[in-house]
Scaffold this motif. Structure first.
Motif, PDB file in Angstrom:
ATOM      1  N   VAL A  49       0.861  -1.176   0.000  1.00 45.65           N
ATOM      2  CA  VAL A  49       0.000   0.000   0.000  1.00 45.65           C
ATOM      3  C   VAL A  49       0.901   1.231   0.000  1.00 45.65           C
ATOM      4  CG1 VAL A  49      -1.833   1.234   1.232  1.00 45.65           C
ATOM      5  CG2 VAL A  49      -1.764  -1.262   1.276  1.00 45.65           C
ATOM      6  N   ALA A  50       0.510   2.273  -0.729  1.00 48.59           N
ATOM      7  CA  ALA A  50       1.324   3.485  -0.837  1.00 48.59           C
ATOM      8  C   ALA A  50       1.596   4.079   0.543  1.00 48.59           C
ATOM      9  CB  ALA A  50       0.616   4.511  -1.717  1.00 48.59           C
ATOM     10  N   LEU A  51       2.835   4.555   0.743  1.00 46.20           N
ATOM     11  CA  LEU A  51       3.263   5.060   2.050  1.00 46.20           C
ATOM     12  C   LEU A  51       2.372   6.196   2.550  1.00 46.20           C
ATOM     13  CD1 LEU A  51       5.286   5.144   4.382  1.00 46.20           C
ATOM     14  CD2 LEU A  51       6.742   6.637   2.992  1.00 46.20           C
ATOM     15  N   ASP A  52       2.049   7.141   1.678  1.00 54.17           N
ATOM     16  CA  ASP A  52       1.201   8.266   2.092  1.00 54.17           C
ATOM     17  C   ASP A  52      -0.172   7.789   2.535  1.00 54.17           C
ATOM     18  OD1 ASP A  52       3.247   9.973   1.530  1.00 54.17           O
ATOM     19  OD2 ASP A  52       2.495  10.573  -0.457  1.00 54.17           O
ATOM     20  N   VAL A  53      -0.690   6.794   1.840  1.00 54.62           N
ATOM     21  CA  VAL A  53      -2.005   6.243   2.188  1.00 54.62           C
ATOM     22  C   VAL A  53      -1.952   5.557   3.549  1.00 54.62           C
ATOM     23  CG1 VAL A  53      -3.811   4.614   1.496  1.00 54.62           C
ATOM     24  CG2 VAL A  53      -2.616   5.961  -0.238  1.00 54.62           C
ATOM     25  N   VAL A  54      -0.873   4.801   3.789  1.00 52.46           N
ATOM     26  CA  VAL A  54      -0.709   4.103   5.068  1.00 52.46           C
ATOM     27  C   VAL A  54      -0.616   5.109   6.214  1.00 52.46           C
ATOM     28  CG1 VAL A  54       0.786   2.609   6.431  1.00 52.46           C
ATOM     29  CG2 VAL A  54       0.403   2.115   4.010  1.00 52.46           C
ATOM     30  N   ARG A  55       0.198   6.133   6.023  1.00 52.40           N
ATOM     31  CA  ARG A  55       0.385   7.129   7.078  1.00 52.40           C
ATOM     32  C   ARG A  55      -0.935   7.832   7.409  1.00 52.40           C
ATOM     33  NH1 ARG A  55       4.089  10.086   4.712  1.00 52.40           N
ATOM     34  NH2 ARG A  55       5.845   8.905   5.537  1.00 52.40           N
ATOM     35  N   ASP A  56      -1.660   8.227   6.378  1.00 56.17           N
ATOM     36  CA  ASP A  56      -2.934   8.920   6.593  1.00 56.17           C
ATOM     37  C   ASP A  56      -3.942   7.999   7.290  1.00 56.17           C
ATOM     38  OD1 ASP A  56      -4.750  11.218   6.087  1.00 56.17           O
ATOM     39  OD2 ASP A  56      -5.791   9.757   4.813  1.00 56.17           O
ATOM     40  N   PHE A  57      -3.969   6.744   6.872  1.00 57.51           N
ATOM     41  CA  PHE A  57      -4.909   5.773   7.440  1.00 57.51           C
ATOM     42  C   PHE A  57      -4.629   5.532   8.919  1.00 57.51           C
ATOM     43  CE2 PHE A  57      -5.784   1.296   8.520  1.00 57.51           C
ATOM     44  CZ  PHE A  57      -7.143   1.241   8.283  1.00 57.51           C
ATOM     45  N   THR A  58      -3.366   5.241   9.274  1.00 56.94           N
ATOM     46  CA  THR A  58      -3.038   4.943  10.672  1.00 56.94           C
ATOM     47  C   THR A  58      -3.216   6.166  11.566  1.00 56.94           C
ATOM     48  OG1 THR A  58      -0.692   5.298  10.137  1.00 56.94           O
ATOM     49  CG2 THR A  58      -1.491   3.027  10.152  1.00 56.94           C
ATOM     50  N   ASP A  59      -2.922   7.359  11.052  1.00 57.05           N
ATOM     51  CA  ASP A  59      -3.113   8.582  11.851  1.00 57.05           C
ATOM     52  C   ASP A  59      -4.584   8.779  12.196  1.00 57.05           C
ATOM     53  OD1 ASP A  59      -0.428   9.077  11.800  1.00 57.05           O
ATOM     54  OD2 ASP A  59      -0.503  10.633  10.254  1.00 57.05           O
ATOM     55  N   LYS A  60      -5.464   8.549  11.210  1.00 54.61           N
ATOM     56  CA  LYS A  60      -6.905   8.721  11.452  1.00 54.61           C
ATOM     57  C   LYS A  60      -7.425   7.690  12.452  1.00 54.61           C
ATOM     58  CE  LYS A  60      -8.162  10.822   7.007  1.00 54.61           C
ATOM     59  NZ  LYS A  60      -8.889  10.635   5.724  1.00 54.61           N
ATOM     60  N   VAL A  61      -6.984   6.435  12.289  1.00 50.55           N
ATOM     61  CA  VAL A  61      -7.436   5.386  13.206  1.00 50.55           C
ATOM     62  C   VAL A  61      -6.955   5.677  14.623  1.00 50.55           C
ATOM     63  CG1 VAL A  61      -7.253   2.946  13.796  1.00 50.55           C
ATOM     64  CG2 VAL A  61      -7.568   3.615  11.411  1.00 50.55           C
ATOM     65  N   LYS A  62      -5.672   6.052  14.751  1.00 46.00           N
ATOM     66  CA  LYS A  62      -5.096   6.310  16.075  1.00 46.00           C
ATOM     67  C   LYS A  62      -5.822   7.458  16.768  1.00 46.00           C
ATOM     68  CE  LYS A  62      -0.645   6.221  16.288  1.00 46.00           C
ATOM     69  NZ  LYS A  62       0.778   6.646  16.197  1.00 46.00           N
ATOM     70  N   ALA A  63      -6.122   8.521  16.008  1.00 51.50           N
ATOM     71  CA  ALA A  63      -6.785   9.682  16.599  1.00 51.50           C
ATOM     72  C   ALA A  63      -8.136   9.312  17.185  1.00 51.50           C
ATOM     73  CB  ALA A  63      -6.944  10.777  15.541  1.00 51.50           C
ATOM     74  N   LYS A  64      -8.849   8.419  16.517  1.00 54.63           N
ATOM     75  CA  LYS A  64     -10.163   8.007  17.015  1.00 54.63           C
ATOM     76  C   LYS A  64     -10.062   6.921  18.089  1.00 54.63           C
ATOM     77  CE  LYS A  64     -12.640   9.138  12.733  1.00 54.63           C
ATOM     78  NZ  LYS A  64     -13.505   8.620  11.653  1.00 54.63           N
TER      79      LYS A  64
END
Length: 557
Positions: A49-64
């Motif tokens: 999975v693209a690095l930018d996509v992974v970073r954005d995904f994990t940041d959103k999950v972690k925040a919630k």
């Protein structure tokens, strides 16, 4: 998804391990969530999975996930899984985006992509899908004047699926062919025109200019990029290039059934901004599925795809034959021809591997199944071969099969006499159960209703998947309790243990009880397959797995 498909399997296995650790904990700290997110990040990166996509995904999950409502909830692990599921659905595109045919016919669809991505075959598959499922009159046209025999290939494919293909006129340019195809489609009253453009081994200016010229001249309603899922991020980069130079409306991912990682599918929408409309999941003409983010996320996270299973049943099962077999079962007249027809329908739905892959909770049983010998998909073919080697009289009256006849049937089907005995034992068990049901008219349907299967069979499964059905009414439950009270206890004792348990657990109508879940599935279909009890599968052997003849069996020695 076809039998034994590894689609997203490696990613699903990794995420399943992460979530198992979370759900085993009674409470979660921020450290636990951070550790889990690191594992999720690693799993997604390994899935390409693209690095930018992974970073954005994990940041959103972690925040919630580190919010007070999650950490202090009764089941924080389940809450985190729900957040991951919701964010994954958003990453995949939120809502399904099927091919748009809402335009003045003939609707022109331009197929673009690199050479070797399966563009010509996919064009034919879409034509077949629109013709058979949507009842559209479709015309196919090949604009590929460069690849040897490309036009002839599309003509052959069109003949195989009974879809019209534009005749070849030597010496015409791709633009001239496109204009002739549109005129033919208008004059012939076609609903859809599919234009198969030429491909290249790599993206180059000549390819882009040719496609852009055809697009300007034909003004297609849809421009679909066909990309190979197995190329991972290369497929995403190809989509970005076509979107920038030509402009696309959607993507068709091919060979998804062989893509255990899923990086292209997970990255495509987030990187290109264009939806994945269809995925190719096999070589057969009907091996093309709508890309539904909610259902794909469910498969990746081990939640199954019941809606997809019901759709597959609706597409592949012959309703009239199913009703005829059900009626024979009701009368206790079930024979080996009927058993063969049922085995055939299982094959049409993708085999036991394909069906189980769409059932919730099966992913967690994968190692146990493999340790016990795995699913033998050839078992059904062998059983059908055995039945086909019998005479019509033997299929209608299996009791006439003596030792000599069994040896003849085994020789004719390429099996052993013990295989014939195993099949006959399985049939005998089914026949005895049918006789049991015949003694209590209406009991089968009522039991199915009480166990959450609606009207019984796959139709009830459809209701269950769509959130309808709801189970029997209070009046039906009361009548059922009276009928159960009148049953012979010895007859009940001969039923399978799971069915006995289901009968004992039937709700008391007077107490307003809730209809029980399917035997062996617990609450919410998480534990196994209907009637198999405690998540166990028949015929697999091994500790905790009872031996049985149908329909798995260990690998044939």
């Amino acid at each position: 998804m076809q039998p034994g498909s590894p689609m997203f399997q490696s990613l699903s296995d990794r995420l399943s391990g992460v979530f198992d650790k979370l759900t085993r904990r009674g409470a979660l700290s921020e450290t636990d969530v951070n550790e889990a997110m690191r594992e999720v990040r690693r799993a997604l990166l390994e899935a390409d999975v693209a690095l930018d996509v992974v970073r954005d995904f994990t940041d959103k999950v972690k925040a919630k996930a580190i919010g007070a409502n999650v950490i202090k909830s009764v089941s924080p692990g389940q809450m985190v899984i729900k957040i991951v599921n919701d964010e994954m659905v958003a990453m995949l595109g939120s809502d399904a985006s099927p091919i748009d045919l809402n335009a003045q016919p003939p609707v022109t669809i331009l197929m673009v992509g690199l050479q070797g991505s399966g563009k010509t075959t996919t064009t034919a598959k879409i034509g077949n899908r629109l013709n058979t499922r949507d009842k559209k009159k479709v015309l196919l046209a090949s604009l590929d004047t460069r690849r040897p025999a490309a036009m002839e290939q599309l003509i052959i494919l069109g003949h195989q699926i009974s879809v019209d293909v534009l005749p070849i006129v030597a010496g015409q340019t791709p633009l001239q062919i496109a204009m002739r195809a549109q005129e033919t489609a208008r004059n012939g009253g076609f609903d859809v025109l599919l234009l198969d453009t030429a491909g290249r081994t790599t993206v180059d200016d000549e390819l882009m200019d040719e496609v852009a010229e055809v697009k300007r001249a034909t003004s297609p309603h849809e421009v679909l990029l066909v990309a190979d899922a197995l190329t991972g991020q290369d497929a995403v980069n190809t989509a970005k290039a076509f979107e920038a130079r030509v402009g696309i409306t959607g993507i068709v991912l091919t060979r998804v059934d062989g893509d255990g990682r899923g990086g292209a599918a997970l990255s495509m929408r987030a990187v290109t901004g264009r939806p994945i409309k269809l995925i190719g999941v096999g070589e057969k003409w009907d091996a093309l599925e709508d890309f539904d983010p909610k259902r794909i996320a469910g498969r990746i996270l081990g939640m199954g795809d019941i809606v997809g299973l019901v759709e597959r049943a609706a597409q592949n099962l012959d309703a009239s034959k199913a009703m005829a077999i059900a009626e024979k079962m009701r009368k206790g007249a079930f024979d080996l021809d009927d058993l063969s027809e049922q085995l055939k329908q299982v094959e049409q739905m993708g085999g036991m591997g394909g069906i189980m892959g769409m059932m919730p909770g099966i992913g967690k049983m994968k190692k146990q199944i493999e340790a016990a010998g795995g699913i033998d998909e050839k078992m059904i073919k062998r059983q059908r071969a055995i039945i086909s080697s019998m005479t019509a009289q033997e299929r209608r009256h299996p009791k006439v099969l003596d030792g000599k006849r069994k040896r003849r049937v085994a020789a004719g089907s390429g099996t052993k006499p013990e295989d014939v005995n195993r099949l006959l034992k399985q049939y005998q068990q089914m026949a005895e159960m049918m006789k049991m049901m015949k003694k209590t008219p209406g009991m089968m349907g009522k039991m199915a209703s009480a166990m959450g299967l609606g009207g019984g069979g796959l139709g009830g499964l459809g209701k269950m998947a769509m959130g309808g059905g709801g189970g029997p009414s209070a009046a039906e439950l009361e009548a059922m309790q009276k009928e159960l009270a009148a049953l012979d206890p010895q007859a009940i004792a001969q039923l399978p243990r799971e069915m006995q348990d289901a009968l004992r657990n039937l709700p008391d109508a007077g107490k307003g009880g809730k209809a029980p879940s399917l035997p062996g599935l617990g609450s919410g279909m998480g534990g196994g397959l209907p009637g198999l009890g405690g998540g166990r599968l028949p015929g697999l052997g091994g500790p905790g797995l009872p031996k049985g003849p149908f329909p798995f069996g260990g690998k044939r020695k």
